[in-house]
Design a protein around this motif. Structure first.
Motif, PDB file in Angstrom:
ATOM      1  N   PRO D  89     114.994  82.071 -24.142  1.00 13.61           N
ATOM      2  CA  PRO D  89     115.840  81.604 -25.245  1.00 13.61           C
ATOM      3  C   PRO D  89     115.001  81.162 -26.450  1.00 13.61           C
ATOM      4  CG  PRO D  89     116.615  80.701 -23.170  1.00 13.61           C
ATOM      5  CD  PRO D  89     115.339  81.426 -22.867  1.00 13.61           C
ATOM      6  N   LYS D  90     115.486  81.498 -27.614  1.00 11.55           N
ATOM      7  CA  LYS D  90     114.683  81.294 -28.826  1.00 11.55           C
ATOM      8  C   LYS D  90     114.461  79.817 -29.158  1.00 11.55           C
ATOM      9  CE  LYS D  90     113.991  85.521 -29.099  1.00 11.55           C
ATOM     10  NZ  LYS D  90     112.871  85.861 -28.250  1.00 11.55           N
ATOM     11  N   GLY D  91     115.364  78.966 -28.696  1.00 11.31           N
ATOM     12  CA  GLY D  91     115.206  77.555 -29.047  1.00 11.31           C
ATOM     13  C   GLY D  91     114.456  76.744 -28.013  1.00 11.31           C
ATOM     14  N   LEU D  92     114.064  77.398 -26.918  1.00  7.81           N
ATOM     15  CA  LEU D  92     113.433  76.671 -25.803  1.00  7.81           C
ATOM     16  C   LEU D  92     112.016  76.223 -26.171  1.00  7.81           C
ATOM     17  CD1 LEU D  92     113.670  75.928 -22.725  1.00  7.81           C
ATOM     18  CD2 LEU D  92     112.644  78.171 -22.269  1.00  7.81           C
ATOM     19  N   LYS D  93     111.737  74.957 -25.921  1.00  8.26           N
ATOM     20  CA  LYS D  93     110.359  74.479 -26.096  1.00  8.26           C
ATOM     21  C   LYS D  93     109.494  75.055 -24.972  1.00  8.26           C
ATOM     22  CE  LYS D  93     111.593  69.924 -27.998  1.00  8.26           C
ATOM     23  NZ  LYS D  93     111.184  69.963 -29.410  1.00  8.26           N
ATOM     24  N   ILE D  94     108.345  75.591 -25.348  1.00 10.32           N
ATOM     25  CA  ILE D  94     107.477  76.262 -24.378  1.00 10.32           C
ATOM     26  C   ILE D  94     106.027  75.826 -24.551  1.00 10.32           C
ATOM     27  CG2 ILE D  94     106.557  78.509 -23.624  1.00 10.32           C
ATOM     28  CD1 ILE D  94     109.203  79.745 -24.644  1.00 10.32           C
ATOM     29  N   VAL D  95     105.396  75.510 -23.436  1.00 13.10           N
ATOM     30  CA  VAL D  95     103.934  75.362 -23.427  1.00 13.10           C
ATOM     31  C   VAL D  95     103.389  76.503 -22.576  1.00 13.10           C
ATOM     32  CG1 VAL D  95     101.965  73.931 -22.807  1.00 13.10           C
ATOM     33  CG2 VAL D  95     104.038  72.858 -23.692  1.00 13.10           C
ATOM     34  N   ASP D  96     102.656  77.384 -23.223  1.00 17.61           N
ATOM     35  CA  ASP D  96     102.104  78.536 -22.525  1.00 17.61           C
ATOM     36  C   ASP D  96     100.658  78.252 -22.125  1.00 17.61           C
ATOM     37  OD1 ASP D  96     102.051  81.224 -21.556  1.00 17.61           O
ATOM     38  OD2 ASP D  96     100.837  81.751 -23.300  1.00 17.61           O
ATOM     39  N   LEU D  97     100.307  78.554 -20.880  1.00 15.81           N
ATOM     40  CA  LEU D  97      98.940  78.305 -20.423  1.00 15.81           C
ATOM     41  C   LEU D  97      98.089  79.570 -20.400  1.00 15.81           C
ATOM     42  CD1 LEU D  97     100.858  76.032 -19.014  1.00 15.81           C
ATOM     43  CD2 LEU D  97      98.799  75.509 -17.732  1.00 15.81           C
ATOM     44  N   SER D  98      98.663  80.685 -20.765  1.00 19.96           N
ATOM     45  CA  SER D  98      97.895  81.929 -20.750  1.00 19.96           C
ATOM     46  C   SER D  98      97.065  82.072 -22.021  1.00 19.96           C
ATOM     47  CB  SER D  98      98.851  83.121 -20.647  1.00 19.96           C
ATOM     48  OG  SER D  98      99.343  83.464 -21.935  1.00 19.96           O
ATOM     49  N   LEU D 122     105.868  85.744 -32.259  1.00 20.64           N
ATOM     50  CA  LEU D 122     105.572  84.529 -31.495  1.00 20.64           C
ATOM     51  C   LEU D 122     104.103  84.139 -31.664  1.00 20.64           C
ATOM     52  CD1 LEU D 122     107.512  85.319 -28.188  1.00 20.64           C
ATOM     53  CD2 LEU D 122     108.157  83.696 -29.991  1.00 20.64           C
ATOM     54  N   GLN D 123     103.262  85.140 -31.727  1.00 22.83           N
ATOM     55  CA  GLN D 123     101.841  84.871 -31.959  1.00 22.83           C
ATOM     56  C   GLN D 123     101.661  84.087 -33.257  1.00 22.83           C
ATOM     57  OE1 GLN D 123      99.487  88.393 -32.574  1.00 22.83           O
ATOM     58  NE2 GLN D 123      97.586  87.461 -31.845  1.00 22.83           N
ATOM     59  N   ALA D 124     102.451  84.450 -34.251  1.00 20.37           N
ATOM     60  CA  ALA D 124     102.356  83.752 -35.540  1.00 20.37           C
ATOM     61  C   ALA D 124     102.937  82.347 -35.465  1.00 20.37           C
ATOM     62  CB  ALA D 124     103.089  84.560 -36.613  1.00 20.37           C
ATOM     63  N   GLU D 125     103.929  82.193 -34.610  1.00 23.30           N
ATOM     64  CA  GLU D 125     104.597  80.893 -34.530  1.00 23.30           C
ATOM     65  C   GLU D 125     103.791  79.861 -33.741  1.00 23.30           C
ATOM     66  OE1 GLU D 125     108.241  81.092 -32.297  1.00 23.30           O
ATOM     67  OE2 GLU D 125     108.601  78.926 -32.453  1.00 23.30           O
ATOM     68  N   LEU D 130      94.911  72.471 -28.700  1.00 24.25           N
ATOM     69  CA  LEU D 130      93.848  71.495 -28.463  1.00 24.25           C
ATOM     70  C   LEU D 130      94.319  70.144 -29.016  1.00 24.25           C
ATOM     71  CD1 LEU D 130      91.023  71.642 -27.119  1.00 24.25           C
ATOM     72  CD2 LEU D 130      90.086  71.529 -29.435  1.00 24.25           C
ATOM     73  N   THR D 131      94.876  69.360 -28.135  1.00 25.37           N
ATOM     74  CA  THR D 131      95.697  68.210 -28.529  1.00 25.37           C
ATOM     75  C   THR D 131      95.068  67.333 -29.591  1.00 25.37           C
ATOM     76  OG1 THR D 131      96.197  68.189 -26.164  1.00 25.37           O
ATOM     77  CG2 THR D 131      97.193  66.473 -27.520  1.00 25.37           C
ATOM     78  N   GLU D 132      93.848  66.936 -29.388  1.00 21.03           N
ATOM     79  CA  GLU D 132      93.230  65.940 -30.251  1.00 21.03           C
ATOM     80  C   GLU D 132      93.090  66.435 -31.691  1.00 21.03           C
ATOM     81  OE1 GLU D 132      92.315  66.789 -27.264  1.00 21.03           O
ATOM     82  OE2 GLU D 132      92.343  64.955 -26.081  1.00 21.03           O
ATOM     83  N   PHE D 133      93.126  67.741 -31.891  1.00 20.91           N
ATOM     84  CA  PHE D 133      92.886  68.279 -33.228  1.00 20.91           C
ATOM     85  C   PHE D 133      94.129  68.927 -33.838  1.00 20.91           C
ATOM     86  CE2 PHE D 133      88.842  68.030 -31.041  1.00 20.91           C
ATOM     87  CZ  PHE D 133      88.093  67.332 -31.961  1.00 20.91           C
ATOM     88  N   TYR D 134      95.171  69.071 -33.054  1.00 24.07           N
ATOM     89  CA  TYR D 134      96.411  69.688 -33.560  1.00 24.07           C
ATOM     90  C   TYR D 134      97.618  68.823 -33.207  1.00 24.07           C
ATOM     91  CZ  TYR D 134      93.965  74.046 -34.696  1.00 24.07           C
ATOM     92  OH  TYR D 134      93.135  74.985 -35.257  1.00 24.07           O
ATOM     93  N   ARG D 135      97.392  67.531 -33.158  1.00 24.35           N
ATOM     94  CA  ARG D 135      98.431  66.629 -32.640  1.00 24.35           C
ATOM     95  C   ARG D 135      99.743  66.731 -33.425  1.00 24.35           C
ATOM     96  NH1 ARG D 135      95.156  62.388 -31.485  1.00 24.35           N
ATOM     97  NH2 ARG D 135      95.313  62.420 -29.208  1.00 24.35           N
ATOM     98  N   ASP D 136      99.673  66.715 -34.724  1.00 23.69           N
ATOM     99  CA  ASP D 136     100.913  66.736 -35.514  1.00 23.69           C
ATOM    100  C   ASP D 136     101.628  68.076 -35.366  1.00 23.69           C
ATOM    101  OD1 ASP D 136     100.258  64.211 -36.296  1.00 23.69           O
ATOM    102  OD2 ASP D 136      99.533  64.787 -38.281  1.00 23.69           O
ATOM    103  N   GLU D 137     100.866  69.146 -35.436  1.00 18.22           N
ATOM    104  CA  GLU D 137     101.486  70.466 -35.309  1.00 18.22           C
ATOM    105  C   GLU D 137     102.116  70.635 -33.921  1.00 18.22           C
ATOM    106  OE1 GLU D 137      98.514  69.698 -36.385  1.00 18.22           O
ATOM    107  OE2 GLU D 137      97.730  71.103 -37.865  1.00 18.22           O
ATOM    108  N   ILE D 138     101.447  70.139 -32.914  1.00 16.33           N
ATOM    109  CA  ILE D 138     101.982  70.251 -31.554  1.00 16.33           C
ATOM    110  C   ILE D 138     103.271  69.448 -31.416  1.00 16.33           C
ATOM    111  CG2 ILE D 138     101.526  69.625 -29.143  1.00 16.33           C
ATOM    112  CD1 ILE D 138      98.500  70.286 -29.793  1.00 16.33           C
ATOM    113  N   ARG D 142     107.532  74.408 -31.354  1.00 13.83           N
ATOM    114  CA  ARG D 142     108.403  74.907 -30.292  1.00 13.83           C
ATOM    115  C   ARG D 142     107.551  75.603 -29.223  1.00 13.83           C
ATOM    116  NH1 ARG D 142     110.955  79.330 -28.110  1.00 13.83           N
ATOM    117  NH2 ARG D 142     109.675  80.729 -29.341  1.00 13.83           N
ATOM    118  N   LEU D 143     106.525  76.334 -29.673  1.00 16.80           N
ATOM    119  CA  LEU D 143     105.679  77.115 -28.763  1.00 16.80           C
ATOM    120  C   LEU D 143     104.219  76.704 -28.955  1.00 16.80           C
ATOM    121  CD1 LEU D 143     105.003  79.500 -26.826  1.00 16.80           C
ATOM    122  CD2 LEU D 143     105.108  81.013 -28.822  1.00 16.80           C
TER     123      LEU D 143
END
Lengths: 342, 342, 342, 342
Positions: D89-98, D122-125, D130-138, D142-143
């Protein structure tokens, strides 16, 4: 012709490895085994894996009658070794496995080991025991100093490259993982299974490891100028093996050519095809050393990796190889055991 | 005199161990190496630890010219082995390392392995390869069946005791830990390092392990009545080694006496002093077997423990020992390598 | 409500495990950490894996102000423990992890530990800490004696079976493999990585292991007659975990029923489906115990196997579970950490 | 507030680690577990160490009803992941580990992974995780794309140094040892215990490792110019842990200052006192990362070393940390487990 051998320091790992190798050596017979802290015991009580051998009980080194000994291996801790060897008969052929006679310069010795040398005349006499590069001197020597196990591995990578002038001498990095037997049979907390297995850590980081004394001495002599490399050893959770990874500035083709040329006739050193890399698994328990070269994606840079068994090619195997030369045996006698895998 | 050897199944662990041992064997020369799935490759591509050896490339077994072969080791998986051996020249001396010819009774074979035997005539011909107890038959044999590695270990403990009548036949328990190489080079999830290291588990619990077929056959024949033991193997996180712990009803002194008498002249089997116990560390990489006896605090009961290397004395070392007999070599030729410790 | 905790003996492995567990315990707060040989050091210097915790520096136990302490864990070596606890405030709740208060009978204590007990009154007061079987006594106790880790594992198998009368009391065999942390952080040659990894051996064979004192005491009390089992522990090359394999005479169905009934409501003990067996891999780092039952091919006989983490469920996890009872916390508080696999 | 979680790819090691962490997470509840190859099985059949958890059986991901799911972890192999996520689903929050969404540039993706990306939108989205350096964006994403485990370790060392301009960008070397779980639960010969234990080897030498794609992308963006480092990973015989050793040109004091400043408020990253070095033993099983700085004996050069657990901080712990941000939980929730030592 059978040569009569004594081993002083027979209760440590390098002592045990000497005995393992000599057990199937066609031309050597062990006549005396000394280990002062365990004198009076049969060898099988100290090393049950050697109980099948028909060998003399352990004695103190002072009890050995050296008159019938052709060559003595000395596998004592450093500092003790120089004191003991100073008291041995002056004509006795000796292969020392400690760090005591590796550095020729008394100043360098003091700097790296923290004390004045107790036998400076012997220090001057000793020949550095890296067989492939000191073969003639070793053949003629009375006293040979076994190299550090890390020092041997690094030199197998770097000596031909320095000699051939194919790498930048000011930017040599040697990263290395060493198995735990390199630290000997000493009771230290960090060598306990519970502390050491299942993980890794570096030690002596930043240029503090004593084998740098050997690198400095040998590489500078070879280059005719001061050479100081960067070197970081890591303690890895296996018993035998050293894997060295050198980061170099130089062309991979020229680097591999220099190595292949240098070791073309060496029985124990194999330079792998370009791009292949060695593994400690494949030299475990043997006197072989595998070396691989890989070009980096950045042009003008490459890696050279080498694997050997620290207890064998890095220490006791080297010692037997040197003793073979000193005694006029075939250089490979007793040393062609295939690696033990898996 | 040098004997010419072929090995079929050279890409597995027992194949590699055969090559390791023969590499320093004074009287054997490998003339052909077969591994059908890796035919065409040099041995060093499959086993880089053997790259220093000057050996023929791998071929399919069908490609081997057996006319010049004195003896063939067959290290194939069970079931495949019987099919291949049935097609080999009828006069060829063969030492088989699979399970295919261990059980003499076709019914027992079907029960434990789940299929009819494809070569019942060969099954009848084969001699059971537990060297110390079938020495004369092996010497005269054309086809020798290597024993199971667990089966060998258990029999080294129990055969002399059953023969001497010093233990209660109705209450024999054999508990055992086996290293991972016993399972071969097969791609199974439970053999991955991440699954297997840092822990242990039992398998084939309750009398389901196939080596019980060998125990039943051998112990019943020896006792002249049905003998059924209890047997639990454990998978332990090391590569080489079996440690068996037997729980017996019998007097420790009589038990040790029976063992010491049985093995008094055996070059590879050592019965330790009363109360001492063996360790797999002390036989790793060798053809030796250490056996220890301890009286229990409960009178009339005792433990017997045995340690050997499953790949060597439990498999490929046994095979070479048998081949030595079949070829008229010294029985210990190529097998006196000292254990590799640490 | 938060309870204030002191730990004496914080520089050993059971001390570290207590701190690991309490670090995420919702109702406990560590107020004092004692380790006399390392007093003055921050905990992170002794156990760098705990450096993220905001904890007091190590002190001597004599320096602790016990007036504000609700419960004290004592993780000292045996013999030292009885001397220290004798000097602690008389009203202080204590969970002792040593062997000092496990045996109720002064004679039995002398027999197994070789000296007279220095605090016989405390020995009489102490409650045996096998939580599932002494829950009420522990809840009411001031001083609880943690069990031996092997003793706990064996009792989880055997207590329900003895209580239910479903096994032959005269023929109980308990074979066991224990990870190296069971021997503590002591500097012994046989605990070095180079000596211990890549192999296994038995120890205290024949009824010599001290945990037999606990088995004798507990099983005899339970059976109302003397019960003496046979017990052989093995040292295995992993850090955490005990796998016990019991060989029993009794019907597997009745045996499994007794176990399933006994542990039906236990949060930490799982009886596996008939025929499944446990692995130490699956309980590592956790307070769980897995038990499996398998019928033997010989009718009337069966195996029961149990796996737990010696440092956690076998020692420090048990201690926290007991402390939870003594302090009125939820019994599982701080203990529901999932095993760490791989 | 409890958030409802789904995990796709629950039968691999990162899936198991997610479940281990969420098992004690105060604000997450697992509602669905998918593993298409094992659909229909209970989790305990695939991961017996998680059998104590009350969790739904494994299903195919297509069977999951995502309407009630707040966040989905996707722990599939790369390439599969992009195909599956494109269908969620397009609105689903996803954390991908691949590895599928780590590289922002389709060209770079093609270069390192050998195929065109199947979901370029999706690649663009996707936000780099890397949490400590992308905290706000994360927090706003959504992905989120989990980083490579080696890539995370190297960036923890190098990002603050590149940002602060304290090291020579043209001479960065990153040497690294990674435990075997980094290779996942795949059936490969080199991951067998018998092949991997008791030794080490390098792989992807010379700039061939895919995590270099992440280094190139991130370091170049940070520096505002192309940065190409040298990177050699080694496979080491332990299950969990990465130790990275960076060889840098820069002043140790400035380097340590930049690191200490960058991580001053980070709950999981500790910069050790000058001269101290980290060990993987001390972070095993935890979300912590230890970083140490040592000046080299050659002035102007230094080493920085970092240790973390590849499965936890390098993968599943990072994923939970990112999910905490995305769901508005406390960032450290479920992640304060102390390392499991020994």
């Amino acid at each position: 012709m059978t040569h009569t051998i004594a081993i002083i320091g027979a209760s440590g790992y390098t002592g045990a490895e000497l005995i393992r190798l000599i057990a199937t050596h066609p031309d050597m017979r062990i006549a005396a085994l000394a280990a002062n802290s365990k004198a009076g015991q049969p060898l099988g009580a100290v090393f049950p894996h050697l109980r099948h051998l028909d060998l003399p009980d352990l004695v103190t080194w002072e009890e050995i009658d050296f008159s019938g000994i052709d060559l003595c291996f000395c596998a004592l801790p450093h500092k003790t070794s120089q004191e003991v060897i100073a008291k041995l008969p002056k004509g006795l052929k000796i292969v020392d496995l400690s760090a005591d006679f590796r550095l020729r310069d008394p100043e360098a010795y003091r700097k790296w080991y923290g004390n004045d040398h107790a036998a400076p005349d012997l220090q001057a006499e000793a020949v550095y025991g890296l067989t492939e590069f000191y073969r003639d001197e070793i053949t003629a020597a009375r006293l040979v100093a076994g190299t550090g196990c890390n020092a041997a591995t690094g030199q197998y990578i770097l000596r031909p490259l320095i000699a051939a002038g194919v790498v930048d001498l000011d930017d040599i990095i040697l990263d290395l993982a060493c198995g735990v037997s390199g630290a000997g049979r000493s009771l230290k907390e960090n060598l306990l299974h519970a502390e050491l297995s299942e993980g890794t850590n570096a030690y002596s980081v930043g240029g503090a490891h004593r084998h740098l004394g050997e690198f400095d001495q040998e590489f500078s002599a070879l280059a005719g100028r001061d050479v100081r490399i960067r070197f970081t050893p890591h303690l890895a959770p296996f018993n035998r093996g050293i894997l060295a990874t050198a980061y170099l500035k130089g062309e991979a083709e020229a680097v591999r050519y220099a190595l292949a040329t240098a070791y073309a006739d060496e029985p124990f050193i194999t330079v792998l095809p370009m791009g292949e890399t060695p593994s400690t698994h494949h030299v475990r328990g043997s006197n072989f050393c595998h070396i691989g070269v890989v070009a980096d994606r950045i042009s003008g840079k490459c890696n050279v990796l080498a694997a050997l068994d620290n207890l064998c090619k890095g220490s006791s195997g080297q010692a037997v190889q040197n003793a073979n030369l000193m005694l006029g045996c075939d250089e490979t006698a007793g040393l062609m055991l295939a690696p033990c895998f898996p």
